[in-house]
Design a protein around this motif. Sequence first.
Motif, PDB file in Angstrom:
ATOM      1  N   GLY A  33       0.834  -1.177   0.000  1.00 47.12           N
ATOM      2  CA  GLY A  33       0.000   0.000   0.000  1.00 47.12           C
ATOM      3  C   GLY A  33       0.878   1.239   0.000  1.00 47.12           C
ATOM      4  O   GLY A  33       1.998   1.228   0.503  1.00 47.12           O
ATOM      5  N   LEU A  34       0.372   2.308  -0.562  1.00 49.61           N
ATOM      6  CA  LEU A  34       1.096   3.570  -0.614  1.00 49.61           C
ATOM      7  C   LEU A  34       0.178   4.686  -0.147  1.00 49.61           C
ATOM      8  O   LEU A  34      -1.037   4.620  -0.345  1.00 49.61           O
ATOM      9  N   GLY A  35       0.780   5.689   0.450  1.00 52.13           N
ATOM     10  CA  GLY A  35      -0.043   6.766   0.946  1.00 52.13           C
ATOM     11  C   GLY A  35       0.689   8.078   1.061  1.00 52.13           C
ATOM     12  O   GLY A  35       1.885   8.179   0.785  1.00 52.13           O
ATOM     13  N   TRP A  36      -0.071   9.068   1.453  1.00 51.13           N
ATOM     14  CA  TRP A  36       0.445  10.406   1.665  1.00 51.13           C
ATOM     15  C   TRP A  36       0.140  10.862   3.076  1.00 51.13           C
ATOM     16  O   TRP A  36      -0.979  10.675   3.579  1.00 51.13           O
ATOM     17  N   VAL A  48      -3.141  11.539   5.321  1.00 52.54           N
ATOM     18  CA  VAL A  48      -3.913  12.256   4.319  1.00 52.54           C
ATOM     19  C   VAL A  48      -4.726  11.281   3.471  1.00 52.54           C
ATOM     20  O   VAL A  48      -5.950  11.381   3.379  1.00 52.54           O
ATOM     21  N   SER A  49      -4.035  10.330   2.851  1.00 54.63           N
ATOM     22  CA  SER A  49      -4.712   9.378   1.977  1.00 54.63           C
ATOM     23  C   SER A  49      -3.852   8.143   1.780  1.00 54.63           C
ATOM     24  O   SER A  49      -2.630   8.213   1.806  1.00 54.63           O
ATOM     25  N   VAL A  50      -4.507   6.997   1.553  1.00 52.42           N
ATOM     26  CA  VAL A  50      -3.821   5.734   1.317  1.00 52.42           C
ATOM     27  C   VAL A  50      -4.510   4.992   0.183  1.00 52.42           C
ATOM     28  O   VAL A  50      -5.736   5.039   0.050  1.00 52.42           O
ATOM     29  N   TYR A  56      -7.282  -0.609  -5.737  1.00 50.08           N
ATOM     30  CA  TYR A  56      -8.703  -0.939  -5.715  1.00 50.08           C
ATOM     31  C   TYR A  56      -9.435  -0.307  -4.539  1.00 50.08           C
ATOM     32  O   TYR A  56     -10.634  -0.063  -4.606  1.00 50.08           O
ATOM     33  N   ASP A  57      -8.696  -0.052  -3.472  1.00 51.02           N
ATOM     34  CA  ASP A  57      -9.267   0.565  -2.291  1.00 51.02           C
ATOM     35  C   ASP A  57      -8.496   1.824  -1.951  1.00 51.02           C
ATOM     36  O   ASP A  57      -7.266   1.858  -2.038  1.00 51.02           O
ATOM     37  N   THR A  58      -9.218   2.847  -1.559  1.00 52.76           N
ATOM     38  CA  THR A  58      -8.598   4.098  -1.161  1.00 52.76           C
ATOM     39  C   THR A  58      -9.222   4.609   0.126  1.00 52.76           C
ATOM     40  O   THR A  58     -10.387   4.334   0.415  1.00 52.76           O
ATOM     41  N   SER A  71      -4.174   8.243  -6.618  1.00 52.89           N
ATOM     42  CA  SER A  71      -4.134   7.271  -7.696  1.00 52.89           C
ATOM     43  C   SER A  71      -2.727   6.712  -7.813  1.00 52.89           C
ATOM     44  O   SER A  71      -1.777   7.301  -7.309  1.00 52.89           O
ATOM     45  N   ARG A  72      -2.611   5.585  -8.479  1.00 48.13           N
ATOM     46  CA  ARG A  72      -1.295   4.989  -8.667  1.00 48.13           C
ATOM     47  C   ARG A  72      -1.191   4.370 -10.043  1.00 48.13           C
ATOM     48  O   ARG A  72      -2.170   3.881 -10.615  1.00 48.13           O
TER      49      ARG A  72
END
Length: 126
Positions: A33-36, A48-50, A56-58, A71-72
């Motif tokens: 998973g990646l996030g900010w 902030v967001s992941v 598929y999931d945010t 987005s990625r």
Amino acid sequence: QVQLVESGGGLVQAGGSLRLSCTVSGLPFSSVGLGWFRQAPGKEREFVSVSSDHGYDTWYHSSVKGRFIISRDNAKNTINLQMNNLQPVDTAMYYCATLSTYSRSGNFSTSNVRYWGQGTQVTVSS
């Protein structure tokens, strides 16, 4: 060596937009998973967001829902954060991060992070 490099920060007026990007190297991009996260001077770093491993999931912090979009692009090993209707309260250093665990509640913290980028500054003027 795992590296996360952010770009796209800058100075904008309230109501403006910015698009942050993060390029990840040194690990299987699509497997994590990646996030900010962001951190204002004198304040703690906050979620902030992941985005899940394949996007598929945010998840979004309530303060940015409806304004920010994560987005990625797995083919390019990049993750983006489109930030719209920016407000002065959004002013902070924004950090890209890899997630070692997911939050069941959707409210992530730094304890969920394994690797950090160096950050990119976002400043929003009134």
